[in-house]
Design an enzyme around this catalytic site. Structure first.
Site, PDB file in Angstrom:
ATOM      1  N   HIS A   1      -7.713   0.594   2.408  1.00 38.03           N
ATOM      2  CA  HIS A   1      -7.447  -0.747   2.576  1.00 38.03           C
ATOM      3  C   HIS A   1      -6.242  -0.797   3.553  1.00 38.03           C
ATOM      4  O   HIS A   1      -6.214  -2.115   4.000  1.00 38.03           O
ATOM      5  CB  HIS A   1      -7.316  -1.450   1.244  1.00 38.03           C
TER       6      HIS A   1
ATOM      7  N   TYR B   1       0.688  -1.202  -0.017  1.00 40.56           N
ATOM      8  CA  TYR B   1       0.260  -0.058  -0.035  1.00 40.56           C
ATOM      9  C   TYR B   1       0.771   1.280  -0.059  1.00 40.56           C
ATOM     10  O   TYR B   1       0.501   1.918  -0.979  1.00 40.56           O
ATOM     11  CB  TYR B   1      -1.029  -0.085   1.170  1.00 40.56           C
TER      12      TYR B   1
ATOM     13  N   SER C   1      -5.604 -15.106   4.612  1.00 39.42           N
ATOM     14  CA  SER C   1      -5.585 -14.289   6.050  1.00 39.42           C
ATOM     15  C   SER C   1      -4.463 -15.065   7.122  1.00 39.42           C
ATOM     16  O   SER C   1      -4.361 -16.398   7.093  1.00 39.42           O
ATOM     17  CB  SER C   1      -6.833 -14.365   6.892  1.00 39.42           C
TER      18      SER C   1
ATOM     19  N   SER D   1     -10.221 -12.568  -4.761  1.00 41.37           N
ATOM     20  CA  SER D   1     -10.545 -12.856  -3.148  1.00 41.37           C
ATOM     21  C   SER D   1     -11.828 -13.339  -2.820  1.00 41.37           C
ATOM     22  O   SER D   1     -12.732 -12.805  -3.566  1.00 41.37           O
ATOM     23  CB  SER D   1     -10.258 -11.313  -2.698  1.00 41.37           C
ATOM     24  N   GLN D   2     -12.027 -14.077  -1.892  1.00 40.54           N
ATOM     25  CA  GLN D   2     -13.277 -14.640  -1.375  1.00 40.54           C
ATOM     26  C   GLN D   2     -13.706 -13.645  -0.395  1.00 40.54           C
ATOM     27  O   GLN D   2     -13.048 -13.528   0.468  1.00 40.54           O
ATOM     28  CB  GLN D   2     -13.299 -16.193  -0.973  1.00 40.54           C
TER      29      GLN D   2
ATOM     30  N   PRO E   1     -11.452  -0.707  -1.859  1.00 42.95           N
ATOM     31  CA  PRO E   1     -12.504  -1.648  -2.394  1.00 42.95           C
ATOM     32  C   PRO E   1     -13.917  -1.059  -1.948  1.00 42.95           C
ATOM     33  O   PRO E   1     -13.670   0.061  -1.167  1.00 42.95           O
ATOM     34  CB  PRO E   1     -12.266  -3.183  -1.497  1.00 42.95           C
TER      35      PRO E   1
END
Length: 679
Positions: A325, A86, A441, A579-580, A99
Site C-alpha cells: 500500500h 507505512y 484523499s 474506508s469507502q 489490502p
C-alpha cells in the site's frame, strides 16, 4: 520516493497542500476528543493544549518551522506521513497492511483456461504500463464532495515501478526509474512456491497474448518438477519487517540470491498462479484467501509481499490482487484494476492460440542458496503466518435492503450515511465510541496522499445514544412533556385498551422521541459532511499534528507534552479503521484491522446494495498464548495493572511505556507477558 520531473508535470497543475492554522487545529483536536476520554483526562489535555498554543509559545515556533518546510518542499507532510503510516511500521504486511482486491469468481475448465486468463491479464498490464510510460493516462477529477477538481496523478507511477525494501528499523520505498538502469521488461510468475522470470519483451518485441500463454504453460510444467523444487522463500516477505530485513541481509551474502532478489525487485509486477484453495468459495472465503493466501500450507508462500502489485490467478477461479500500500492509495489501485478487467472483458471473445508462432527462450527459475539461518527464518515466518490466518475474523456482508441511490434521494451523502451507521453499530456492540479513521484523499494537492476524517463526532455520539435508548440523549423538555401528558398510557400493555385521548398522547410522545432522533441524525450527518470537506481541502487535524510532532522531534530535545499526553496517544489508536472503496466493475476491496482490538471496515456502496467487508482479530496479545483477556476500567487512568486469578502480578505507569509506533513490543509489555505466562 523520488519522482522524475516529467512525472511531476503529468496532468493539470495542482496546488500545494496548505498548512492549516495552528489555533484551528488545536480547537478541532479538543472538539474531536472531548467526548472520547474521561472528564479528568480532558481537563488535563485542555490545559496542555492551551499551554502549547499560547502566543509566542512552542506551538507557534513549530508552526513557523512547518510553514518554512512547506516553502522548501513539494508537500510538507508527504515524507512524514509515509514514514509514520507505512515505512516505520514493523508489522508483517499480510493482513496488517496490504489490502486485497477480489474479482468475480472465474470458472476455469482446466489449467489452460487459468493460464489464458493470466495471459490476458498480463497483456492488459502491458497496455496500462504503456499508457503510463507515454504519459497518456487521462487525468482524474474529484468526485463527491467538491467535485470537478483536477487530481495529482503521481501515485499511478508507483504501480509498476516501485518496491518496498525492508529495513531493520525503517523500510525504504524505492523508485525503479533511473537514467542508468534500463526499464524492466519482465514480470515474476509465482507457481507452486517457486519464482520464474517471464520476459514480456524479447528482442525489442512485445510478446503477444499467445506468446504469453505458451510461456506460462512452460512455467506451469517447470513448477511441477519435484527434483528442481526450492524452499518457499516468498514466506520471508510475510514475516515482520525487521525479521525479513535480517533474513534478506543473510540472503544477500550469496551472489545467486542477490541475482534472484534483483530480478524480483526490478520486475513490473508479480502474477501468482495459485493452487486450488481447498475451501468452498464465497465472497468471505475468497477475501480471506486473498488477504493471507490461506497460510504456509496453502498459497501463503506463493507471494512476494514487497511488490506493489501481485495479481492472483487461482486454479479454482479465485482471482484478484494483493497490493503493497505504501506507493499509492486505494482509488489508484482500483482504477488500475478496473482498466485491466475492462481489457479482459473486451478481449475475452478473441481466440488465443495454444502455441506462439515463434520459438521463445524458456522462462528461467530463480535459484536460492539457503543457509541454516534462512531455514530458521522460514520456519518462524511460516508459523507466524499460520497464526495470523487462524486469528483473522472476517465477513463480506451484502446489505441488500437498499443502496446509494435511495440514500441520495434523501439528499444525504452515502458516505456520511454509512459512517454514521458504523458509529451506531459500534456503539450497540460496545456502548461507547472510539477514535475512528476514515481516509480522505488529498490528491487535489501536489503529491497528496490522505488525511483522516474523524467520524466519531460528538453529534454522532448524541445520535447513537438516542437510537440505543439512552435516556440521557433525550432532551429534558421532551421527557417533561412525556411524563406530564401520558403518565398512564405507558403502563397499559395493549394499545387497543387505550382511550382515544390516551392514544393521541402516546402517539404524540412517540413522535416527539422520533423527531429528536431524526434531528440528531441530521446533526450527525452535517458534522460528518463538514469534517469531510475540511479533510479533502487540507484542513483536517491529523496530518497537521503529525507534522508538528515530527518537526519537534527534529528540533527539540524531547517531545512536547501534547504528543506524550494520553489523549493524543488514544487519538491515534484507531479501533475503528474505515474506508469507502467504490467500484464500477464486479470486484471489491478488503483489509485487516490496524490495532489488535480493532476492526477494519471497508465498504462499497452500489446503486441497489452496499457491500461491507468487516475484519477483526479473534485473539490479541496474551490471548494468543492461551489466556483469556478481560479489559476493565480503573480509577487511575495512568495505572496499568495485570491481574491473574484476582492477583496483581504486574504494575506500571502508562507513561513508562514506549508508544513508538514501530510495531515492536515494549520492554515492559514483554516483561508483563512473561510474568503472566509464569503466574
Amino acid at each position: 520516493m523520488h519522482w522524475t520531473n516529467s512525472e511531476q508535470q503529468v496532468g493539470q497543475k495542482v496546488p500545494k497542500l496548505p498548512v492549516p492554522p495552528l489555533q484551528q487545529t488545536l480547537r478541532m483536536y479538543l472538539q474531536c476528543m472531548k467526548h472520547l476520554v474521561s472528564e479528568e483526562q480532558f481537563k488535563k489535555t485542555k490545559a496542555i493544549v492551551e499551554k502549547f498554543g499560547i502566543p509566542g509559545g512552542l506551538g507557534e515556533s513549530l508552526q513557523q518551522m512547518l510553514e518554512e518546510r512547506s516553502e522548501k518542499t513539494t508537500n510538507w507532510v508527504f515524507n512524514y506521513w509515509l514514514d509514520d503510516m507505512y515505512l516505520n511500521n514493523r508489522l508483517a504486511l499480510p493482513v496488517n497492511s496490504s489490502p486485497a482486491i477480489i474479482f468475480a469468481r472465474q470458472h476455469f475448465k482446466d489449467v489452460n483456461d487459468q493460464l489464458r486468463f493470466a495471459a490476458n491479464l498480463i497483456s492488459g498490464v502491458q497496455d496500462y504500463k504503456a499508457l503510463l510510460d507515454t504519459h497518456a493516462l487521462p487525468a482524474d477529477f474529484s468526485r463527491g464532495q467538491l467535485s470537478g477538481h483536477p487530481l495529482c496523478m503521481k501515485q499511478y507511477y508507483g504501480l509498476f515501478s516501485s518496491y518496498r525494501l525492508p529495513g531493520c528499523t525503517k523500510d525504504t520505498l524505492v523508485a525503479q526509474k533511473s537514467n542508468v538502469m534500463p526499464e524492466p521488461e519482465h514480470i515474476i510468475v509465482a507457481c507452486n512456491n517457486q519464482f520464474f522470470v517471464l520476459d514480456v519483451v524479447i528482442n525489442f518485441r512485445r510478446l503477444s497474448e499467445g506468446d504469453l500463454f505458451t510461456q506460462l504453460q512452460k512455467i506451469a510444467k517447470m513448477a511441477e518438477n519435484e527434483e528442481e523444487m526450492l524452499p518457499p522463500i516468498g514466506l520471508l516477505t510475510a514475516d515482520g519487517r525487521t525479521e525479513w530485513a535480517e533474513a534478506r541481509m543473510i540472503l544477500m551474502k550469496d551472489s545467486t540470491n542477490r541475482d534472484s532478489l534483483d530480478m524480483i525487485e526490478r520486475c513490473i509486477c508479480l502474477v501468482c498462479l495459485d493452487s486450488p484453495s481447498r475451501v468452498e468459495l464465497s465472497d468471505t472465503s475468497m477475501a480471506l484467501q486473498m488477504l493471507h493466501g490461506g497460510g504456509c500450507h496453502n498459497n501463503g508462500a506463493n507471494r512476494w509481499y514487497d511488490k506493489p502489485m501481485q495479481f492472483v490467478v487461482g486454479r479454482d477461479g479465485l482471482c484478484g490482487a494483493v497490493c503493497e500500500h505504501s506507493p499509492f492509495d486505494g482509488i489508484v489501485m482500483v482504477q488500475c484494476t478496473e482498466y485491466l478487467l475492462r481489457h479482459m472483458k473486451e478481449s475475452s471473445k478473441k481466440l488465443v492460440r495454444a502455441d506462439s508462432v515463434s520459438e521463445l527462450p524458456a522462462p528461467r527459475r530463480l535459484r536460492w542458496k539457503c543457509s541454516p539461518d534462512i531455514q530458521t527464518h522460514l520456519a518462524s515466518a511460516a508459523e507466524k503466518l499460520q497464526r495470523a490466518v487462524e486469528n483473522l475474523d472476517f465477513i463480506a456482508y451484502k446489505f441488500e435492503h437498499y443502496g446509494k441511490e435511495f440514500i441520495k434521494k434523501q439528499k444525504i451523502s452515502p458516505d456520511a450515511y454509512v459512517q454514521v451507521a458504523l458509529q451506531l453499530a459500534f456503539y450497540r456492540c460496545h456502548r461507547r465510541l472510539v477514535p475512528t479513521y476514515e481516509s480522505a484523499s488529498l490528491r487535489r494537492f501536489d503529491e497528496g496522499r490522505v488525511d483522516n476524517i474523524r467520524s466519531a463526532t460528538s453529534e454522532a455520539l448524541a445520535f447513537v445514544k438516542a437510537m440505543a435508548g439512552d435516556k440521557t440523549a433525550v432532551s429534558d423538555q421532551v421527557l417533561v412533556l412525556i411524563r406530564t401528558l401520558i403518565p398512564v398510557a405507558f403502563h397499559l400493555s395493549e394499545y387497543s385498551q387505550l382511550s382515544q385521548e390516551q392514544r393521541t398522547f402516546q402517539e404524540f410522545a412517540i413522535w416527539l422521541l422520533d423527531s429528536e432522533k431524526i434531528q440528531k441524525f441530521k446533526d450527525a450527518i452535517a458534522a460528518q459532511t463538514n469534517y469531510s470537506v475540511l479533510a479533502v481541502t487540507g484542513m483536517a487535524i491529523d496530518n497537521h499534528l503529525l507534522g508538528l510532532r515530527e518537526v519537534a522531534r527534529e528540533h527539540c530535545k524531547e517531545l512536547p507534552e501534547i504528543f506524550t499526553d494520553e489523549t493524543y496517544l488514544t487519538s491515534n489508536r484507531f479501533i475503528l479503521s474505515t474506508s469507502q472503496v467504490p467500484t464500477t466493475m464486479e470486484m471489491f476491496c478488503c483489509y485487516g484491522p490496524v490495532v489488535p482490538n480493532g476492526y477494519g471496515a471497508c465498504y462499497n456502496p452500489q446503486p441497489e446494495h452496499i457491500l461491507f467487508c468487516i475484519s477483526s482479530f479473534k485473539e490479541s496479545g496474551l490471548e494468543a498464548d492461551g489466556h483469556h483477556l478481560i479489559l476493565e476500567v480503573v480509577t487511575d487512568w495512568n495505572a496499568v495493572d495485570l491481574v491473574v486469578n484476582r492477583e496483581v502480578v504486574f504494575h506500571c505507569n502508562i507513561y513508562d511505556l514506549d508508544f513508538g509506533g514501530d510495531g515492536k513490543l515494549d520492554p515492559l509489555c514483554e516483561e508483563a507477558r512473561k510474568v503472566a505466562l509464569n503466574a
